[in-house]
Design a protein around this motif. Structure first.
Motif, short mmCIF file in Angstrom:
data_model
loop_
_atom_site.label_atom_id
_atom_site.label_comp_id
_atom_site.label_asym_id
_atom_site.label_seq_id
_atom_site.Cartn_x
_atom_site.Cartn_y
_atom_site.Cartn_z
N UNK A 1 0.69 -1.18 0.10
CA UNK A 1 0.03 -0.09 -0.12
C UNK A 1 0.97 1.33 0.10
N UNK A 2 0.45 2.40 -0.99
CA UNK A 2 1.30 3.31 -1.04
C UNK A 2 0.23 4.72 -0.55
N UNK A 3 0.24 5.12 0.63
CA UNK A 3 -0.63 6.08 1.30
C UNK A 3 -0.26 7.59 0.56
N UNK A 4 -0.97 8.22 0.17
CA UNK A 4 -0.75 9.54 -0.69
C UNK A 4 -1.74 10.69 -0.10
N UNK A 5 -1.41 11.86 -0.16
CA UNK A 5 -2.21 13.01 0.17
C UNK A 5 -2.34 13.90 -1.17
N UNK A 6 -3.55 14.29 -1.54
CA UNK A 6 -3.59 15.05 -3.05
C UNK A 6 -4.14 16.25 -2.62
N UNK A 7 -3.35 17.25 -3.32
CA UNK A 7 -4.02 18.71 -2.94
C UNK A 7 -4.63 19.10 -4.37
N UNK A 8 -5.75 19.76 -4.68
CA UNK A 8 -6.14 20.20 -5.70
C UNK A 8 -6.46 21.61 -5.73
N UNK A 9 -5.75 22.75 -6.31
CA UNK A 9 -6.29 24.12 -6.05
C UNK A 9 -6.71 24.55 -7.62
#
Length: 270
Positions: free
Chosen positions: A222-230
């Motif tokens: 598992x690869x935990x990611x955090x995604x930001x969208x502006x």
């Protein structure tokens, strides 16, 4: 040994490439920082596709832009200011970020210099170069932050410009973007954890979305990611969308930088 994983995601399929192991820290007493795994250009495109499908109208094809419409200047304080005179805005990257314009010699310069000793940065830049779409893709930026972890990549982003897009920045658009992300079949299990419209000090309203997503690779890891969208509008009939992918372990390190970027956005000609 620290395994370095490169994942190549496309809209039709998910192909996982496992790269060679890189040497670990020779000092057993040194603090361990998880190596950031370069998630390929396709992941950014998945997020862009999900948001575009939900909220954005079809774009009108546009001819190639003339050369010389942008500036990318390193400031004395270590920040980097990107000015886009064709799109009509500027944004400043905090210290510790490398910003490059695709299709520009500076991209090749960074690839041959900073990326020469940073395999994760080299991998990601190579994938970004392969996925480059002229006119639309304006700017790539990468968080290396050697004061946090040396010769690695904590976060990376793509800035895309839609020159023919009347979509508003309002609560309806915010709700549709959130729904589009959480319902995207390409990213099952993605959950938006924050969503706001921020009016920055330059009087620019910016949609800011944060989401958690855990990607399962073929081997079962598992690869935990955090995604930001502006998302913001430099002109009445255009939009800019920034998608940023961050190693979840470094979310708190990157968070203040995201806030600083939002505050720095300025519309030119106002």
């Amino acid at each position: 040994m620290i395994k370095r994983i490169v994942m190549l995601l496309t809209l039709g399929s998910l192909a996982v490439l496992v790269a060679a192991c890189a040497p670990g820290n020779s000092d057993p007493a040194a603090q361990y920082y998880p190596t950031y795994t370069a998630i390929a250009q396709g992941l950014i495109d998945l997020v862009n596709t999900a948001t575009a499908r939900a909220a954005l109208p079809a774009e009108t094809p546009t001819p190639p832009l003339p050369a010389g419409g942008t500036e990318n200047v390193k400031q004395p304080d270590g920040t980097t200011r990107y000015s886009d005179y064709d799109a009509g805005f500027e944004i400043t990257l905090p210290k510790g970020w490398i910003g490059v314009r695709p299709g520009n010699q500076e991209f090749n310069d960074v690839l041959g210099n900073e990326a020469a000793n940073n395999q994760a940065l080299k991998d990601q830049m190579t994938l970004d170069q392969q996925g480059y779409e002229p006119v639309k893709d304006r700017y790539y930026f990468y968080a290396t932050k050697p004061d946090v972890v040396e010769n690695d990549l904590l976060s990376y982003a793509k800035l895309a410009w839609s020159p023919s897009d009347p979509q508003l920045v309002d609560q309806n658009a915010l709700g549709e973007l959130v729904q589009g992300l959480e319902m995207a079949p390409e990213m099952p299990g993605l959950r938006v954890v924050s969503s706001n419209i921020v009016m920055n000090g330059n009087n620019v309203p910016v949609i800011v979305i944060g989401a958690n997503w855990t990607y399962e690779i073929e081997s079962g890891g598992l690869v935990p990611l955090y995604i930001n969208v502006l998302f913001f509008k430099p002109t009445e009939n255009s939009t800019v969308r920034i998608v940023m992918i961050t190693d979840k372990d470094h979310r708190n390190v990157i968070g203040p930088d995201v806030d600083a970027m939002v505050r720095s956005i300025k519309l030119l000609g106002q």
